[in-house]
Enzyme design. Structure first.
Site, PDB file in Angstrom:
ATOM      1  N   LEU A   1       0.818  -1.220   0.000  1.00 51.19           N
ATOM      2  CA  LEU A   1       0.000   0.000   0.000  1.00 51.19           C
ATOM      3  C   LEU A   1       0.850   1.268   0.000  1.00 51.19           C
ATOM      4  CD1 LEU A   1      -2.927  -1.011   2.400  1.00 51.19           C
ATOM      5  CD2 LEU A   1      -2.952  -0.895  -0.092  1.00 51.19           C
ATOM      6  N   ARG A   2       2.159   1.112   0.198  1.00 51.31           N
ATOM      7  CA  ARG A   2       3.148   2.202   0.036  1.00 51.31           C
ATOM      8  C   ARG A   2       3.080   3.332   1.048  1.00 51.31           C
ATOM      9  NH1 ARG A   2       6.114  -1.212  -2.475  1.00 51.31           N
ATOM     10  NH2 ARG A   2       5.802  -1.471  -4.710  1.00 51.31           N
TER      11      ARG A   2
ATOM     12  N   ASN B   1       7.388  -3.333   3.809  1.00 51.04           N
ATOM     13  CA  ASN B   1       8.527  -2.595   3.224  1.00 51.04           C
ATOM     14  C   ASN B   1       8.156  -1.162   2.862  1.00 51.04           C
ATOM     15  OD1 ASN B   1       6.890  -3.396   1.086  1.00 51.04           O
ATOM     16  ND2 ASN B   1       8.590  -3.687  -0.327  1.00 51.04           N
TER      17      ASN B   1
ATOM     18  N   HIS C   1       9.923 -14.303   1.325  1.00 51.44           N
ATOM     19  CA  HIS C   1      10.241 -13.961  -0.069  1.00 51.44           C
ATOM     20  C   HIS C   1      11.465 -14.806  -0.413  1.00 51.44           C
ATOM     21  CE1 HIS C   1      11.197 -10.892  -3.367  1.00 51.44           C
ATOM     22  NE2 HIS C   1      12.318 -11.573  -3.252  1.00 51.44           N
TER      23      HIS C   1
ATOM     24  N   HIS D   1       4.603 -15.627  -3.331  1.00 47.50           N
ATOM     25  CA  HIS D   1       4.728 -15.641  -4.802  1.00 47.50           C
ATOM     26  C   HIS D   1       5.606 -16.755  -5.388  1.00 47.50           C
ATOM     27  CE1 HIS D   1       8.193 -13.338  -3.501  1.00 47.50           C
ATOM     28  NE2 HIS D   1       7.532 -12.208  -3.385  1.00 47.50           N
TER      29      HIS D   1
ATOM     30  N   ASP E   1       0.333  -9.561  -4.714  1.00 48.95           N
ATOM     31  CA  ASP E   1       1.607  -8.828  -4.746  1.00 48.95           C
ATOM     32  C   ASP E   1       1.419  -7.486  -5.466  1.00 48.95           C
ATOM     33  OD1 ASP E   1       4.226  -8.115  -4.328  1.00 48.95           O
ATOM     34  OD2 ASP E   1       5.093  -9.636  -5.646  1.00 48.95           O
TER      35      ASP E   1
ATOM     36  N   HIS F   1       3.893   1.509  -8.485  1.00 46.10           N
ATOM     37  CA  HIS F   1       5.114   2.308  -8.596  1.00 46.10           C
ATOM     38  C   HIS F   1       4.817   3.609  -9.319  1.00 46.10           C
ATOM     39  CE1 HIS F   1       7.982  -0.448  -6.900  1.00 46.10           C
ATOM     40  NE2 HIS F   1       7.580  -1.422  -7.691  1.00 46.10           N
TER      41      HIS F   1
ATOM     42  N   PRO G   1      10.897  -3.394  -9.772  1.00 46.12           N
ATOM     43  CA  PRO G   1      10.057  -4.550 -10.087  1.00 46.12           C
ATOM     44  C   PRO G   1       8.683  -4.433  -9.425  1.00 46.12           C
ATOM     45  CG  PRO G   1      11.632  -5.121  -8.378  1.00 46.12           C
ATOM     46  CD  PRO G   1      11.890  -3.678  -8.741  1.00 46.12           C
ATOM     47  N   GLY G   2       7.646  -4.882 -10.120  1.00 42.94           N
ATOM     48  CA  GLY G   2       6.319  -4.912  -9.498  1.00 42.94           C
ATOM     49  C   GLY G   2       5.217  -4.501 -10.450  1.00 42.94           C
TER      50      GLY G   2
HETATM   51 ZN   LIG Z   1       8.311 -10.469  -2.691  1.00 41.37          ZN
END
Ligand SMILES: [Zn+2]
Length: 423
Positions: free
Chosen positions: A52-53, A83, A170, A223, A296, A300, A314-315
């Site tokens: 959710l950043r 993160n 992960h 994932h 996931d 971005h 990545p994402g």
């Molecule tokens: Zn991951």
């Protein structure tokens, strides 16, 4: 507001009316009528892997915009990954995320706590304090990073046993993925990009399964992306290891051939793999070797995606397209029926995240009215500007998908009606 839902098709195929009263599923014939003929009713979806950043990258997503995207995707609960900036490695930060989620009120935002301080992989974060906080954290993950040190991983697994927590790994041996840009294989050799080998994932899953068995704790694998990982999971489960696993929608559909476009929208970690991997992942989700689908969802900002492949983060976005991708790859192919969809996208993730007292409940009177109505016959085309996320990094732009979310209810309150968010 009370509702009368008319003619909904339940996961088992029966067609029934039901009411929503005082936040609960109820019998009865009063309330605002919602015509659900031709619609599928599912328990509210639960995402055990959402970014959710907030705090830190509110230019990419906020708890509010991510919650809206989740509701529009049929979700009633999401687990917000740790993160952020600052990292969610202490009680104060997970409580802040939890409180912001409650204020928005579109989905239940359940914070995930970091395993190690600052995601550095060295010293354990305040696992106990996060578990005892108002957020009652039960899932811990350094996602984005692997807990690579086996002794640290062992201590984390031992620690969370006391409150039936789970470590969500992960799985990526960082020594094997230095500079990696895409799946290691024929395509990476052809394109001249540094490869991310399947063994970097599979070796960590095998090690962690052995560690979880050794300490008698609960492991969840984020994932899963390779056919070999499926084999390792099958072996671990056959030995009675307490391991669960998730697969993302994009790993069920897309392959590493898309890297040939050099379009960073296809850059993701773990990377898109081969057609053989996709086939194995679909089969594993169908037979239960993989327990759950998790998005996931990784928004971005433009400058982090609209750049050279090597510089891009990545994402991919996932919340608003997850169920349609599962319908396309699993239901329309005959691999999963709708009861299976309810299991993999709601019941199983709710159990894994210890949310099963409130989410992933059966659709019976007296249960909390957390549910979603889906039109399986409606096909729609993904347009990035039509999504509720702040970010635009969907790999499905222009793709026609089956299955539209018509309505979502959180504890009886409509968060989505007629396909539109209600706040
Ligand atoms: Zn991951």
């Amino acid at each position: 507001m009370n509702y009368l839902i008319r003619g909904a098709t339940f996961p088992d195929g029966t067609v029934r009316d039901f009411a929503i009263r005082d936040g609960l599923i109820a019998e009865g014939t009063d309330g605002e009528v919602v015509d659900a003929s031709g619609l599928r009713v599912l328990p509210g979806l639960v995402d055990i892997h959402t970014h959710l950043r907030q705090p830190g990258r509110e230019d990419a997503e906020t708890i509010e915009t991510g919650s809206r995207a989740a509701a529009l995707g049929g979700y009633t609960a999401v687990c917000a990954m740790a993160n952020t900036d600052p990292v969610a490695d202490a009680a104060g930060i997970v409580e802040q995320v939890w409180r912001l989620g409650r204020e928005v009120g579109l989905v239940d935002v359940q914070p995930v706590g970091a395993v190690t301080l600052g995601l550095k992989g060295e010293r354990l974060a305040e696992l106990g304090a996060m578990a005892e906080s108002a957020a009652q954290v039960r899932v811990f993950s350094d996602d984005g990073h692997c807990v690579h040190d086996a002794a640290v991983m062992r201590r984390a697994l031992e620690y969370v046993k006391a409150f039936d927590g789970v470590i969500a790994q992960h799985a990526e041996d960082p020594k094997l993925t230095v500079g990696a840009q895409m799946n290691e294989g024929e395509q990476s050799a052809r394109l001249g990009l540094a490869g991310w080998p399947a063994v970097a994932e599979e070796a960590i899953i095998a090690r962690d399964a052995l560690l979880a068995a050794h300490v008698g704790s609960r492991l969840h694998v984020c994932h899963v992306s390779t056919a070999g990982s499926v084999e390792v999971l099958r072996w671990a489960k056959s030995r009675g290891v307490r391991v669960t696993a998730e697969v993302t929608p994009h790993h069920l559909l897309l392959t590493d051939e898309l890297a040939a476009t050099y379009d960073p929208v296809y850059k993701v970690n773990p990377p898109l793999r081969t057609t053989e991997d996709v086939t194995a992942l679909r089969e594993a989700l169908a037979d239960g070797t993989i327990d759950a689908v998790a998005t996931d969802h990784a928004p971005h900002a433009r400058e982090d995606k609209e750049c050279e492949w090597a510089a891009a983060r990545p994402g991919m976005l996932g919340l608003e397209t997850a169920l349609p991708i599962v319908v396309k790859t699993m239901v329309e192919t005959g691999l999963l029926d709708w009861a299976g969809v309810a299991e993999r996208l709601s019941h199983a993730p709710a159990r894994i995240a210890n949310l099963e007292s409130r989410h992933g409940r059966p659709l019976t009177p007296g249960e909390p009215a957390n549910l979603t109505l889906v039109d399986p016959s409606q096909r729609w085309t993904v347009t990035p500007d039509g999504l509720a996320s702040i970010s635009r990094n969907t790999p499905y732009a222009g793709l026609e998908l089956p299955g539209a979310i018509v309505a979502t209810f959180l504890r009886g309150r409509a968060t989505v009606l007629d396909g539109k968010a209600q706040a």
